[in-house]
Design a protein around this motif. Structure first.
Motif, short mmCIF file in Angstrom:
data_model
loop_
_atom_site.label_atom_id
_atom_site.label_comp_id
_atom_site.label_asym_id
_atom_site.label_seq_id
_atom_site.Cartn_x
_atom_site.Cartn_y
_atom_site.Cartn_z
N PHE A 163 0.82 -1.21 0.00
CA PHE A 163 0.00 0.00 0.00
C PHE A 163 0.86 1.26 0.00
CE2 PHE A 163 -3.18 -3.04 1.36
CZ PHE A 163 -4.30 -2.60 0.67
N VAL A 164 2.03 1.20 0.65
CA VAL A 164 2.92 2.36 0.66
C VAL A 164 3.46 2.63 -0.74
CG1 VAL A 164 5.15 3.23 1.47
CG2 VAL A 164 3.58 2.13 3.08
N PHE A 165 3.91 1.58 -1.41
CA PHE A 165 4.54 1.74 -2.72
C PHE A 165 3.56 1.59 -3.88
CE2 PHE A 165 8.43 0.39 -0.34
CZ PHE A 165 9.15 1.56 -0.55
N GLY A 166 2.42 0.97 -3.64
CA GLY A 166 1.47 0.79 -4.71
C GLY A 166 1.84 -0.33 -5.67
N GLY A 167 2.69 -1.24 -5.26
CA GLY A 167 3.08 -2.33 -6.14
C GLY A 167 3.84 -3.39 -5.39
N PHE A 168 3.77 -4.61 -5.86
CA PHE A 168 4.41 -5.72 -5.18
C PHE A 168 5.92 -5.72 -5.38
CE2 PHE A 168 0.03 -7.25 -5.62
CZ PHE A 168 -0.21 -7.68 -4.32
N ILE A 169 6.37 -5.27 -6.53
CA ILE A 169 7.81 -5.31 -6.79
C ILE A 169 8.54 -4.35 -5.87
CG2 ILE A 169 9.58 -4.83 -8.51
CD1 ILE A 169 7.66 -5.79 -10.64
N ALA A 170 8.08 -3.10 -5.82
CA ALA A 170 8.71 -2.13 -4.94
C ALA A 170 8.61 -2.56 -3.48
CB ALA A 170 8.07 -0.75 -5.13
N ALA A 171 7.47 -3.12 -3.11
CA ALA A 171 7.28 -3.55 -1.72
C ALA A 171 8.19 -4.71 -1.36
CB ALA A 171 5.82 -3.95 -1.50
N GLY A 172 8.51 -5.53 -2.35
CA GLY A 172 9.34 -6.70 -2.06
C GLY A 172 10.80 -6.39 -1.86
N LEU A 173 11.27 -5.23 -2.33
CA LEU A 173 12.70 -4.92 -2.23
C LEU A 173 13.19 -4.83 -0.78
CD1 LEU A 173 13.17 -2.38 -5.16
CD2 LEU A 173 13.64 -4.82 -5.11
N PRO A 174 12.50 -4.10 0.11
CA PRO A 174 12.95 -4.10 1.51
C PRO A 174 12.89 -5.49 2.15
CG PRO A 174 11.50 -2.23 1.10
CD PRO A 174 11.42 -3.14 -0.10
N ILE A 175 11.92 -6.32 1.72
CA ILE A 175 11.84 -7.68 2.27
C ILE A 175 13.06 -8.49 1.86
CG2 ILE A 175 10.51 -9.82 2.25
CD1 ILE A 175 9.17 -7.60 3.80
N ILE A 176 13.56 -8.27 0.65
CA ILE A 176 14.78 -8.96 0.22
C ILE A 176 15.93 -8.59 1.14
CG2 ILE A 176 16.48 -9.09 -1.64
CD1 ILE A 176 14.19 -8.78 -3.63
N GLY A 177 16.06 -7.30 1.45
CA GLY A 177 17.10 -6.88 2.39
C GLY A 177 16.91 -7.48 3.76
N ALA A 178 15.65 -7.62 4.20
CA ALA A 178 15.37 -8.21 5.51
C ALA A 178 15.80 -9.67 5.56
CB ALA A 178 13.89 -8.08 5.84
N LEU A 179 15.49 -10.43 4.50
CA LEU A 179 15.91 -11.83 4.46
C LEU A 179 17.43 -11.95 4.46
CD1 LEU A 179 13.34 -13.18 1.83
CD2 LEU A 179 13.31 -13.54 4.31
N ALA A 180 18.09 -11.03 3.76
CA ALA A 180 19.56 -11.04 3.77
C ALA A 180 20.10 -10.79 5.17
CB ALA A 180 20.08 -9.97 2.81
N SER A 181 19.46 -9.88 5.90
CA SER A 181 19.94 -9.58 7.26
C SER A 181 19.74 -10.77 8.19
CB SER A 181 19.22 -8.35 7.82
OG SER A 181 17.89 -8.67 8.20
N ILE A 182 18.65 -11.53 8.00
CA ILE A 182 18.41 -12.70 8.84
C ILE A 182 19.51 -13.73 8.64
CG2 ILE A 182 16.88 -14.65 9.24
CD1 ILE A 182 14.54 -12.83 8.52
N LEU A 183 19.78 -14.08 7.37
CA LEU A 183 20.81 -15.09 7.08
C LEU A 183 22.19 -14.59 7.50
CD1 LEU A 183 19.56 -16.31 3.58
CD2 LEU A 183 19.24 -17.41 5.79
N GLY A 184 22.49 -13.34 7.19
CA GLY A 184 23.79 -12.80 7.57
C GLY A 184 23.95 -12.71 9.08
N GLY A 185 22.88 -12.34 9.78
CA GLY A 185 22.95 -12.26 11.24
C GLY A 185 23.16 -13.61 11.89
N LEU A 186 22.46 -14.63 11.40
CA LEU A 186 22.63 -15.98 11.95
C LEU A 186 24.06 -16.48 11.71
CD1 LEU A 186 19.26 -17.69 10.92
CD2 LEU A 186 19.91 -16.80 13.16
#
Length: 739
Positions: A213-236
């Motif tokens: 809803f913030v970005f108005g699209g799934f692609i833009a919304a998914g970009l921060p989620i990609i960074g979040a998944l990277a932080s989870i794996l990198g943090g572990l």
């Protein structure tokens, strides 16, 4: 440097993305044990935090007298301690256990053969503690050899457990439960995994929905989620590496993951939003939507918003370095693990997210371009990430400026009221109580302490360098101390003598236990003694925090002040930011005490209050909360400073800065609150406390502080916001960081 980095990513997006994927797969595989290595979750531990001090010295002295192996205890209920059937079943089990490889000792309520006829376990002093006070349950404890390696120890404990669980098979009406420290760690570790999965499964989908809803699209919304998944794996993976240097408490995994998720989403949101803003405002010789225009927008984004991300990451990392000033391993583990995940979040925002932006192409150009969800484009246009020149936040800023004194006073009063409960905070160091009341391990240890108070272990242990006779004589004085319920006969342990002291009540860290520790330490006998136990360890831990907190706070404050000065060129703005963080964090700690110590919202949050706050949680909340508050401070200040340097007067710069950053701050805050509350649904009490406190801290900071208190304060200060002594002004002109 940032512009060069952006140009490099724009030229080689596929290579960049593939490199990140390979690194993250390797990092995640290592953390989960996919390459035959020992996984992170098998290396976790638990227990009360320890620091160098008298309690730890006593533990080390006892360890020097000879280590003991791990043990398992059978709690056999529904039996008659004097029953011949019970004696026969226990005798057979003890014989089997003693014959097993790796078993060092078996303790059971078996009457010696030479005892007179009719003797029961209650008649033998050393066996009486193994019988419950209601005389309807008994204990059997098996200890394995201390020199067994990991695999051999696990095999021995598994065999012992199977035999203990079979004892009740031949006893009608009997039921047995087996537990020990290793099983407690296993259950807490398993709960960490469950909570981690549950938290992510709740936080990530809801965060994605909000960003759609913030970005108005799934692609833009998914970009921060990609960074979040990277932080989870990198943090572990980072935690796995640190686990080889010191013990990692089970709670550290979720705490570090929470921070990584929140920061990565924040940074990704900022980068994507600024990119879309730059792309839409792009003018000149490039056709709108062309590759050249997109690359130019990306370079500007990384040079501007990327600089803000760097500043934010530095301020968060600086706030976390305060944890490294303390001597407890848990603080060092959290501090180093969290700093590692901040680095991953920073790198993913500057490299990984831009690479995906390049590959996404023009589909990020406008709200709703990549989705056909009805009404989504209209929602994104009205509430989306790119703010118009005039909007609700600029109107809010002008309203605050017209009522600056009233807003400033009112917000401060609210924050002080919220902070009041923190004055009565009581710190605790719990063990099984961290698990939910439905946990078998928690129920086992609760029943053990209530039904077998002497066998459950003493509340206070005194290690003495003296003969047993001297300690026995002194024990009479100890028994007369306030808060002492009973004193066991002293026992020789190698070259030392150990005196076990039981305090009144069943809580090992209650006020009586702490009082007994203080009395024993204040009035020493004529020989050397060291007082240890759970209450003693908590006293040493809190004393260490009080001693080292000023250094930790001073180092963080000075470093943050310098960083904000380099960013703003002002002396008063950094001071203002630091003072506001104090009242904001005080409010979050007050709410933490009101909920978890004063037993409010137990039903809603599904926890049982222990009457206090876990000992390391306040320091953790302060460090993380301070970092997150500075995160939003940097988001807001970067746009205000940008406008002021473009020639706007103070009030106009504040108005425009709030308008340009308000949507990002509130959107990021909403998402990070969702992340924290997602982990609050877990079962571990520590994670609930941390999650609620940080969610409140972010809520208070992103609304009352950033939207109201900051504009009001900067309005009242006027041009003094930008004041600095001439020497510092000249210094900033030479080394200050500007966009």
């Amino acid at each position: 440097m940032l512009a060069a980095l952006a140009r490099s990513v724009a030229r080689h997006p596929v290579i960049t993305l593939v490199g990140w994927v390979l690194v993250l797969v390797g990092a995640g595989g290592a953390a989960l044990g996919a390459f035959g290595n020992e996984p992170l979750f098998s290396r976790l531990t638990t227990g009360a935090p320890e620091v160098p001090g008298e309690s730890q010295t006593a533990q080390d002295l006892l360890a020097d007298q000879g280590e003991t192996g791990e043990s398992l205890t059978l709690l056999l209920e529904g039996v008659d301690p004097a029953s011949p059937d019970l004696a026969a079943a226990l005798g057979e089990a003890v014989a089997d256990l003693q014959a097993m490889d790796g078993v060092a000792d078996v303790v059971a309520p078996l009457v010696p053969p030479q005892a007179p006829a009719g003797t029961t376990p209650l008649d033998v002093p050393e066996l009486a503690p193994l019988v419950s006070e209601d005389q309807d349950a008994v204990l059997v404890t098996v200890t394995v050899d201390a020199d067994l390696d990991g695999a051999a120890e696990d095999a021995a404990l598994a065999e012992v457990r199977d035999r203990l669980e079979a004892v009740d098979d031949d006893l009608d009406g009997a039921s047995g439960r087996v537990a020990g420290f290793t099983t407690l760690i296993d259950e807490i570790t398993d709960q960490v995994r469950v909570d981690l999965t549950r938290g992510e499964s709740i936080a990530l989908p809801i965060s994605l929905l909000v960003m759609v809803f913030v970005f108005g699209g799934f692609i833009a919304a998914g970009l921060p989620i990609i960074g979040a998944l990277a932080s989870i794996l990198g943090g572990l993976a980072a935690l796995l590496g640190w686990s080889y240097l010191f013990d990692i408490d089970a709670a550290v995994v979720n705490v570090v993951t929470i921070l990584g998720l929140g920061l990565s989403i924040d940074y990704g949101l900022l980068i994507v939003s600024r990119y879309r803003e730059e792309l839409r405002e792009r003018r000149g010789g490039h056709r709108a939507g062309s590759r050249a225009a997109r690359d130019a927008a990306l370079v500007t984004t990384v040079r501007t918003a990327g600089r803000t991300v760097v500043f934010s990451a530095l301020t968060v990392a600086i706030s976390l370095t305060g944890l490294l000033m303390f001597r407890a391993d848990i603080f060092r583990a959290i501090g180093l693990g969290a700093i590692s995940v901040v680095v991953v979040a920073l790198l993913s925002a500057l490299i990984l997210v831009p690479a995906v932006i390049v590959l996404a192409g023009e589909r990020l150009a406008r709200p709703g371009a990549a989705t056909r969800v009805p009404g989504l484009r209209a929602v994104a246009t009205r509430f989306g990430d790119v703010a118009p020149a005039e909007g609700r936040f600029s109107r809010l800023a002008r309203w605050v400026q017209r009522h600056a004194v009233a807003v400033f006073t009112g917000v401060l009063v609210v924050l002080v009221v919220l902070a009041v409960p923190s004055v009565s905070m009581t710190l605790r160091a719990d063990g099984p109580e961290l698990l939910p009341t439905s946990s078998p391990q928690r129920q086992f240890f609760t029943d053990l302490r209530e039904d077998f108070p002497r066998a459950a272990g003493s509340d206070v242990t005194v290690v003495a360098d003296a003969p047993v006779e001297d300690v026995a004589a002194w024990a009479q004085e100890v028994a007369d101390l306030d808060g002492v319920q009973s004193v066991d006969p002293p026992q020789r342990r190698g070259d030392l003598t150990v005196l076990e002291v039981h305090a009144e009540g069943t809580d090992p860290v209650n006020e009586q236990a702490r009082q007994v520790v203080e009395q024993l330490r204040a009035d020493r006998p004529g020989f050397d003694t060291w007082v240890t136990g759970q209450a003693a360890g908590l006293i040493d831990f809190t004393a260490d925090m009080r001693e080292r907190a000023p250094l930790a706070v001073l180092s963080v404050v000075l470093a943050t002040f310098v960083l904000l000065f380099l960013m703003t060129g002002s002396v008063l703005v950094p001071v203002k930011a630091l003072l506001m963080n104090v009242v904001s964090l005080g409010a979050s700690l007050g709410v933490l005490v009101w909920i978890f110590q004063d037993s409010h919202l137990e039903g809603l949050l599904q926890f049982t209050s222990t009457g206090g706050i876990e000992s390391f949680v306040p320091a953790l909340v302060i460090a993380f909360g301070f970092g997150l508050a500075m995160d939003y401070e940097v988001f807001l200040l970067s746009r205000i400073v940008e406008q002021h340097r473009l020639g706007a007067d103070n009030d106009t710069a504040v108005e425009r800065g709030l308008q340009r950053s308000g949507r990002i701050i509130t959107s990021a805050a909403l998402i990070i609150i969702i992340v924290f509350l997602g982990f609050v649904t877990g079962e571990l009490l520590i994670i609930k406390q941390v999650g609620v406190a940080l969610a409140v801290a972010v809520l208070v900071d992103a609304t009352l502080v950033r939207m109201l208190l900051v504009p009001a304060t900067m309005t009242l200060l006027g041009d003094w916001n930008w004041w600095a002594p001439r020497p510092l002004r000249r210094l900033h002109d030479r080394i200050g960081v500007t966009e």
